[in-house]
Scaffold this motif. Structure first.
Motif, short mmCIF file in Angstrom:
data_model
loop_
_atom_site.label_atom_id
_atom_site.label_comp_id
_atom_site.label_asym_id
_atom_site.label_seq_id
_atom_site.Cartn_x
_atom_site.Cartn_y
_atom_site.Cartn_z
N ALA A 77 0.83 -1.20 0.00
CA ALA A 77 0.00 0.00 0.00
C ALA A 77 0.86 1.25 0.00
O ALA A 77 0.48 2.28 -0.58
N ARG A 157 4.17 4.36 -9.43
CA ARG A 157 3.51 4.21 -8.14
C ARG A 157 3.25 5.58 -7.52
O ARG A 157 4.16 6.42 -7.41
N GLN A 159 0.46 7.63 -4.41
CA GLN A 159 0.06 7.42 -3.01
C GLN A 159 -0.94 6.28 -2.84
O GLN A 159 -0.80 5.47 -1.94
N ASP A 160 -1.94 6.21 -3.70
CA ASP A 160 -2.94 5.16 -3.51
C ASP A 160 -3.35 4.49 -4.82
O ASP A 160 -4.43 3.95 -4.94
N SER A 196 -8.73 -2.90 0.04
CA SER A 196 -9.62 -1.84 -0.43
C SER A 196 -9.36 -1.46 -1.88
O SER A 196 -10.11 -0.67 -2.45
N TRP A 197 -8.34 -2.02 -2.49
CA TRP A 197 -7.96 -1.66 -3.85
C TRP A 197 -8.70 -2.51 -4.88
O TRP A 197 -9.15 -3.63 -4.60
N GLY A 238 -5.28 0.01 -7.33
CA GLY A 238 -5.37 1.17 -6.46
C GLY A 238 -6.79 1.46 -6.04
O GLY A 238 -7.70 0.64 -6.22
N GLU A 239 -6.97 2.63 -5.46
CA GLU A 239 -8.30 3.11 -5.09
C GLU A 239 -9.00 3.57 -6.37
O GLU A 239 -8.93 4.73 -6.75
N ARG A 257 -10.60 7.49 -11.49
CA ARG A 257 -10.45 8.14 -10.18
C ARG A 257 -11.12 9.51 -10.17
O ARG A 257 -10.77 10.37 -9.36
#
Length: 872
Positions: A77, A157, A159-160, A196-197, A238-239, A257
């Motif tokens: 993460a 890569r 942050q999320d 959560s990804w 990711g998110e 996103r």
């Protein structure tokens, strides 16, 4: 780092002391032991050079087949923690004298285990490769298993979220692989990611389960792909949010996103519809159904390309998909063309792939060429021949006119240099060339040839020679000779048209006198006399061609290349220049006006027409131009001339008049999209005190331009423009703007670039100096935005001292950045400069750096061409 030495290596490298003395010894693991020369076979040292040399690629392609990768990546993460993985490679190797050479561009210590057929094996880690000796191999299927730690070079890569981007040669920075386009393979992927990804990859998602002993993480398994090249393998995680739709019986899933629900709702259906339209058209044109099963795509914030065509998992730059209400029809067409382009790659590039990256242009030319055909019917209100000319000729000319021009098909000795091949010639010139080829051999014959090509080489690889041989058999033209001029050589013909008394003589020459090249094409010629215009067509192959025009008198102007298909430096005589300055705005056909403005611009660049006189004619014509595409082209020329070719004092004097013209254009524009184009030009060129005050009032929301619903991105642009102009409350404006931004990705970008808009030159220089660190260049679009601001014409004098360092940094950027980054970096650095001092810095740098790699030198010449021209 060793870049020039050739490593002298034998199979697991039983090297004599004399060989070791010639180069750095290979780093060996604890599992290695020294072999005796009796069981070591000599290896051609060229095979083991850094990168992927052509000799290695050819040897592997001849020996290796039926490759299957089973891959697992453990993605933390926290973006600063390393990604670890395992790969199991199964393949057939027919030449047992060849060692297994897997490509892995990572420090030797990041390989933790290597197994051959399930057992530990001696191996050597040399620059960019893992080598297993031929002596260790047994006939039959080979199975190599490697545990490794990835580098972040191609994993992007943040942050999320993260996304892999392996084109053209960067898969080996993430995992051991046979990195070359003609070793196609099947990929079976699994990922361990935070619970959560979400994630997507080329293959369909088969399962998702909690990771054993760690409920905070999930393991996702994806279906094995069909055979694809390594640069087309991809995954993202990711998110992420998803949108799913069905069109024509096919399910599409979009990952994104975007946090603005209105923006998402406004664009959603159009995005899915455009994909369905493109797929249907291509299936009909090629006679082959979409070959890759599922169809997902990811709208990536601040993506460094417009798009990337991974089968089953296309990446797009989010900003190109999610348009604002103020988007022009040109932007809408741009989105449609981008989607068509990436979809066309499913056949041209993914189904059939070039053998080697010297033919990378083949996939791009057909993607652009098909995109123009696909997108057009959805925009009946737009002039598509005009759009094709605008989208291709000016940009291609921008390279072909320079001393750094390159041919469409370029020589490539090592895959590590493949990124240098990309540029306007393969994206913009090559579709013009293909359009001429279609004109030469006929639309039906070209389609039949392409169908034969796709059928013959599907799921395989082919070269330009393979394709041109198929097409040549379907044509009565000598396409091989035609290809030599248009594909194998750089530059453009210089074509002059002059009145001879009873007609027009067309003469062409090659600026490179040593070649004496001649380009075969049909050239259009527009003539004007009073209010009457006539258009003619002349086929030219050799040095000249004659057009007889019985009963005609000498025209007021002669405009070659008027059809927007003809390609070259079409020289205007002095009488034609003077006439076209006055009559271009009155030409009935918008395509003729577009070609005329471009031809006059070429005369400015060759200093046969003054920038001031051109600017006067352009601004006068803008007040009456009503074609949306033409307005866009002319606004671009206006902005370029204003900032780069007018002296600073002349800009200040002209600013109030230019601003008034632009505000009048905005007021008269009938749609929000057209108003948006005028408004963007206003924000770009405004200099007068009254104009700057108006922009500040708009940013403060005290004033709203009628019929123009401004969005978050436009308020960001306003804040940055005000800071560039150093208004009294600039820092407070930036502070407040930062609090207004709701989207986390746009906020992160704003925070990154903000020092570039500071009035303090120390802050700007500190930001620039930070770019020397690779970790600060990861989000390339942010870096480019900042570099453009640092070198903006209003800041050019203070940024002059940074130019040598910026030019020097381009070499590392060429080595570490993505394919478009080096030229974009150079453009962002030099586009704001117009002084003799800046030109001298570039000339001195290039003179002192005779060792610059040739592709980078060419890009530097391309980026500096306007600067050199305006200071000659």
């Amino acid at each position: 780092m060793v870049t020039q030495k050739i490593w002298q290596i034998a199979c697991v490298l039983c090297v004599t002391a004399s060989l070791i003395a010639c180069g750095e010894p290979a780093q060996q693991t604890t599992m290695e032991h020294e072999m005796t020369s009796a069981n070591a076979l000599p290896v051609n040292p060229d095979l083991l050079a850094a990168g992927v040399p052509l000799a290695l690629a050819q040897a592997r392609a001849a020996a290796i087949s039926d490759v299957v990768y089973t891959l697992h990546f453990d993605v933390p993460a926290i973006a600063t923690e390393p990604v670890r993985g395992e790969v199991d490679v199964r393949f057939t190797q027919t030449d047992m004298s060849l060692p297994i050479v897997l490509d892995f561009r990572a420090p030797a210590g990041q390989v933790t285990q290597v197994l051959l057929n399930g057992e530990p094996v001696q191996f050597s880690s040399v620059p960019d490769h893992i080598v297993i000796p031929a002596a260790a191999l047994q006939p039959g299927e080979q199975r190599v298993s490697v545990s490794f730690q990835s580098t972040d070079a191609a994993l992007n890569r943040q942050q999320d979220f993260m996304y892999a981007l392996f084109v053209p040669d960067r898969a080996s920075t993430a995992f051991p692989v046979f990195e070359q386009p003609d070793i196609k393979a099947r990929y079976a992927l699994s990922l361990s990611i935070p619970a959560s990804w979400q994630a997507l990859a080329n293959g369909a998602l088969l399962s998702r389960e909690p990771q054993a002993a760690d409920a905070s993480r999930h393991v996702l398994r994806f279906a094995q792909t069909l055979p694809i090249s390594s640069y087309l393998f991809a995954f993202a995680a990711g998110e992420l949010q998803t949108e799913t739709a069905e069109r024509d019986g096919r399910t599409f899933t979009m990952y994104h996103r975007e946090t603005d629900p209105e923006k998402l709702a406004r664009n959603r259906d159009a995005i899915f519809d455009l994909h369905a339209t493109a797929l249907g058209w291509l299936e009909d044109y090629t006679g082959i159904e979409y070959p890759f099963g599922k169809f997902d795509f990811f709208a990536v914030p601040a993506f460094q390309f417009g798009g990337m065509e991974h089968p089953g998992a296309i990446w797009y730059r989010a900003e190109t998909l999610f348009l604002d209400p103020t988007a022009s029809r040109t932007q809408e067409l741009g989105r449609a063309s981008l989607i068509a382009h990436e979809t066309a790659h499913m056949w041209f590039g993914d189904l059939v792939t070039m053998r080697w990256f010297d033919d990378v242009w083949m996939k791009e030319v057909f993607a652009n060429f098909m995109a123009a055909k696909i997108a057009g019917p959805s925009f009946p209100d737009l002039n598509m021949p005009l759009r094709f000319f605008q989208a291709h000729h000016p940009t291609a000319y921008g390279v072909d006119r320079t001393a750094g021009a390159n041919p469409v098909r370029q020589v490539l000795a090592n895959l590590r240099d493949a990124g240098s091949l990309y540029g306007a010639i393969i994206y913009q010139k090559a579709p013009v060339v293909m359009q001429q080829l279609e004109q030469l051999m006929g639309e039906a014959a070209l389609q039949e040839g392409l169908r034969q090509y796709l059928q013959a080489y599907q799921f395989g690889n082919a070269s330009w020679t393979d394709l041109i041989s198929i097409l040549d058999a379907l044509s009565d033209q000598d396409l091989l000779r035609w290809s030599q001029a248009w594909v194998d050589e750089p530059g453009r013909p210089r074509i002059n048209a002059r009145w001879t008394g009873d007609g027009i003589e067309l003469a062409q020459r090659d600026d490179n006198n040593t070649r004496g090249l001649r380009w075969q094409q049909r050239v259009s010629i527009l003539t004007g006399k009073g209010d009457s215009v006539s258009e003619y067509f002349v086929d030219i192959e050799g040095e000249s061609a004659q057009l007889v025009v019985p009963g005609s008198t000498e025209p007021d102007f002669i405009l070659p290349g008027s059809d927007g298909i003809s390609y070259g430096r079409f020289e205007l005589d002095e009488q034609s220049i003077l006439s076209l300055l006055n009559v271009t705005a009155r030409l009935e056909n918008p395509l003729h006006r577009a070609v005329s403005w471009q031809s006059l611009w070429e005369e400015v660049l060759d200093q046969r027409l003054s920038a001031s006189r051109f600017f006067d004619a352009l601004t006068l014509a803008l007040s009456t131009e009503r074609d949306e595409l033409l307005t866009q082209q002319m606004l671009g020329l206006l902005r370029n001339t204003f900032w780069r070719f007018l002296p600073a004092e002349e800009r200040r004097v002209r600013a109030p008049q230019v601003e008034l013209l632009l505000w009048q254009g905005l007021e008269q524009a009938p749609t929000a999209g057209q108003k948006g184009a005028w408004f963007n030009a206003i924000v770009d060129v405004t200099l007068s005190e009254q104009g700057v005050n108006m922009l500040e009032n708009i940013w403060r929301m005290n004033v709203t331009p009628a019929g123009l619903p401004l969005q978050e991105q436009q308020y960001i642009a306003l804040a940055e423009a005000l800071a560039l102009r150093e208004v009294p409350q600039a820092q407070a404006i930036l502070d407040e703007q930062q609090t207004r931004i709701s989207n986390p990705d746009r906020l992160a970008r704003f925070q990154f670039v903000r020092p570039a808009f500071s009035a303090d030159p120390v802050q700007r220089q500190t930001l620039f100096e930070s770019f020397a660190q690779l970790s600060n260049r990861r989000v390339e679009s942010w870096v480019l935005d900042a570099q453009r601001a640092i070198n903006h014409p209003l800041r050019a004098q203070t940024s002059l001292e940074m130019l040598p360092a910026a030019l020097a940094l381009s070499e590392e950027i060429q080595r570490t950045g993505d394919i478009f980054f080096p030229l974009r970096w150079l453009n962002a650095t030099l586009d704001g400069h117009s002084s003799e001092e800046a030109a001298q810095v570039v000339r001195q740098f290039m003179a002192q750096r005779s060792d610059l790699p040739a592709p980078l030198r060419a890009k530097m010449l391309q980026a500096a061409d306007d600067l050199f021209r305006m200071t000659n």
